[in-house]
Scaffold this active site. Structure first.
Site, PDB file in Angstrom:
ATOM      1  N   ARG A   7       0.712  -1.252  -0.092  1.00  0.00           N
ATOM      2  CA  ARG A   7      -0.012  -0.036  -0.021  1.00  0.00           C
ATOM      3  C   ARG A   7       0.816   1.158  -0.145  1.00  0.00           C
ATOM      4  O   ARG A   7       0.475   2.136  -0.543  1.00  0.00           O
ATOM      5  CB  ARG A   7      -0.966   0.078   1.300  1.00  0.00           C
ATOM      6  CG  ARG A   7      -1.743  -1.371   1.347  1.00  0.00           C
ATOM      7  CD  ARG A   7      -2.571  -1.295   0.026  1.00  0.00           C
ATOM      8  NE  ARG A   7      -3.661  -2.263   0.150  1.00  0.00           N
ATOM      9  CZ  ARG A   7      -3.470  -3.568  -0.057  1.00  0.00           C
ATOM     10  NH1 ARG A   7      -2.394  -4.186  -0.441  1.00  0.00           N
ATOM     11  NH2 ARG A   7      -4.439  -4.419   0.092  1.00  0.00           N
ATOM     12  N   ASP A  55      17.047   6.720  25.061  1.00  0.00           N
ATOM     13  CA  ASP A  55      16.035   7.412  26.179  1.00  0.00           C
ATOM     14  C   ASP A  55      16.557   7.065  27.607  1.00  0.00           C
ATOM     15  O   ASP A  55      17.279   5.971  27.787  1.00  0.00           O
ATOM     16  CB  ASP A  55      14.821   6.712  26.112  1.00  0.00           C
ATOM     17  CG  ASP A  55      13.742   7.571  26.750  1.00  0.00           C
ATOM     18  OD1 ASP A  55      12.861   8.345  26.126  1.00  0.00           O
ATOM     19  OD2 ASP A  55      13.755   6.977  28.227  1.00  0.00           O
ATOM     20  N   THR A 131      18.276  19.652  25.234  1.00  0.00           N
ATOM     21  CA  THR A 131      18.524  18.812  24.338  1.00  0.00           C
ATOM     22  C   THR A 131      18.182  19.097  22.988  1.00  0.00           C
ATOM     23  O   THR A 131      18.967  18.665  21.844  1.00  0.00           O
ATOM     24  CB  THR A 131      17.770  17.378  24.681  1.00  0.00           C
ATOM     25  OG1 THR A 131      17.995  17.081  26.125  1.00  0.00           O
ATOM     26  CG2 THR A 131      18.249  16.179  23.831  1.00  0.00           C
ATOM     27  N   CYS A 183       8.779  24.070  31.034  1.00  0.00           N
ATOM     28  CA  CYS A 183       8.348  22.729  31.571  1.00  0.00           C
ATOM     29  C   CYS A 183       6.936  22.884  31.980  1.00  0.00           C
ATOM     30  O   CYS A 183       6.596  22.950  33.173  1.00  0.00           O
ATOM     31  CB  CYS A 183       9.401  22.125  32.575  1.00  0.00           C
ATOM     32  SG  CYS A 183       9.214  20.463  32.715  1.00  0.00           S
ATOM     33  N   CYS A 242      24.159  33.591  12.735  1.00  0.00           N
ATOM     34  CA  CYS A 242      23.554  32.666  13.838  1.00  0.00           C
ATOM     35  C   CYS A 242      24.931  31.541  14.294  1.00  0.00           C
ATOM     36  O   CYS A 242      25.633  30.964  13.515  1.00  0.00           O
ATOM     37  CB  CYS A 242      22.867  31.840  13.312  1.00  0.00           C
ATOM     38  SG  CYS A 242      22.094  30.000  14.218  1.00  0.00           S
TER      39      CYS A 242
HETATM   40 ZN   LIG Z   1      20.447  29.281  12.735  1.00  0.00          ZN
END
Ligand SMILES: [Zn+2]
Length: 341
Positions: A7, A55, A131, A183, A242
């Protein structure tokens, strides 16, 4: 076996050629919580060549409402998520190589994997911005695309970052509301997770079959409860100066001394402590040591869990520990050193 991907192959933008490409690709998935298990299952069912999952946590009862690869048995055993995910994924598709890493996605760890194994794509399924900034720097330094995803409550957000093409997360931070910065403990409903997973996997498939011009190129966000949906163009936000993707990048989040050794875990009333130098614990010995002190100990091949009144201390083989029942780093450290020296 030949029917398995029929599929997906019938879908013209993928086709036989696309399926062939997918089967040779390696995806590095950072995080195996709600977004991580959703992404992992979809990619493994789609027939990618290899999936590496990293993890630092283990399965708990509160995960089962939305973390689709886990069972009650995993929660009872406190199985590390990377291990539980690998076991389930191998049942789903034994053709896919699944590698599980129980540990922190530090800059060092991610750089090592990327340098040695050259994954084709990084997928963000973490719950914290530190992270994500590391993933962003690794992505730019090694020119590997990454797909950002975050959700809280009924809200979700996603974007596919392509080095040299799109702005990076660092560029976006100052000007675009990228969400997920705090958070939050607002809870979460599973459709918000599934929606972000759908956006992430769609972009992932496009990247894996190298259909670059079909990429969304917009930052998408939604709130399923408030019935809102938005897609913002962000290409003009790219900055030449940057520090992560500009003309003279320094990749600030890859300098190891910038990494925190202790972290309050997102919405968990828990603190993670990572010793400065890795230790190698014999978990069996450690469990016996705690038992002799009259403590209530539970153990599996990957961790030792000790009940300490209002607190619980969970120690992994490398000396990393989770202290549950506090958000106070000092208190957590005191407990850690009292029991682990
Ligand atoms: Zn950047």
């Amino acid at each position: 076996m030949n029917e398995r991907y029929s599929r997906q192959q019938l879908f013209a933008p993928i086709g036989k050629d696309g399926q062939e490409k997918i089967s040779k690709k390696h995806v590095l998935l950072i995080g195996a919580g709600a977004l991580g298990t959703g992404n992992a299952e979809a990619l493994v069912r789609a027939g990618i060549g290899k999936l590496t999952i990293i993890d630092r946590d283990y399965v708990e009862w509160s995960n089962l409402q939305r973390q689709q690869l886990y069972s009650e048995e995993d929660a009872k055993e406190r199985l590390p998520k990377a291990i539980a995910a690998k076991q389930r994924l191998e049942q789903i598709n034994s053709d896919v190589t699944v590698a599980a890493i129980v540990g922190d996605a530090t800059a060092q760890e991610l750089e090592t994997i990327v340098k040695e194994q050259h994954p084709n794509l990084l997928i963000d399924a973490t719950d914290n911005f530190e992270t994500r900034m590391i993933i962003n720097d690794v992505s730019n330094k090694y020119r590997i695309p990454w797909i950002y995803g975050a959700c809280v409550g009924s809200y979700g957000i996603s974007y596919a970052f392509v080095p040299g093409k799109t702005p990076c997360l660092h560029c976006l931070l100052e000007t675009v509301p990228v969400g997920g910065l705090t958070c939050d403990t607002a809870g979460i409903i599973s459709p918000a997770v599934q929606m972000v997973v759908a956006y992430q996997v769609a972009e992932a498939l496009k990247i894996l079959v190298e259909d670059w011009q079909s990429l969304r190129n917009k930052l998408v966000s939604f709130d399923l409860w408030k019935n809102q949906h938005a897609a913002i163009r962000v290409d003009q936000v790219k900055k030449d100066d940057c520090p992560s993707c500009g003309t003279h990048p320094t990749y600030p989040y890859l300098s190891y001394d910038m990494q925190t050794k202790t972290a309050v875990l997102c919405g968990r009333n828990s603190v993670q402590i990572r010793p400065a130098a890795k230790r190698e614990y014999d978990l069996h010995e450690l469990a016996q040591l705690f038992s002799k002190q009259g403590l209530q100990v539970e153990t599996n091949p990957y961790l030792v869990s000790v009940s300490l009144g209002e607190h619980r201390l969970v120690v992994f083989q490398d000396g990393r520990a989770l202290v549950h029942g506090t958000k106070d780093i000092q208190e957590a450290k005191t407990l850690y050193y009292r029991y682990l020296g």
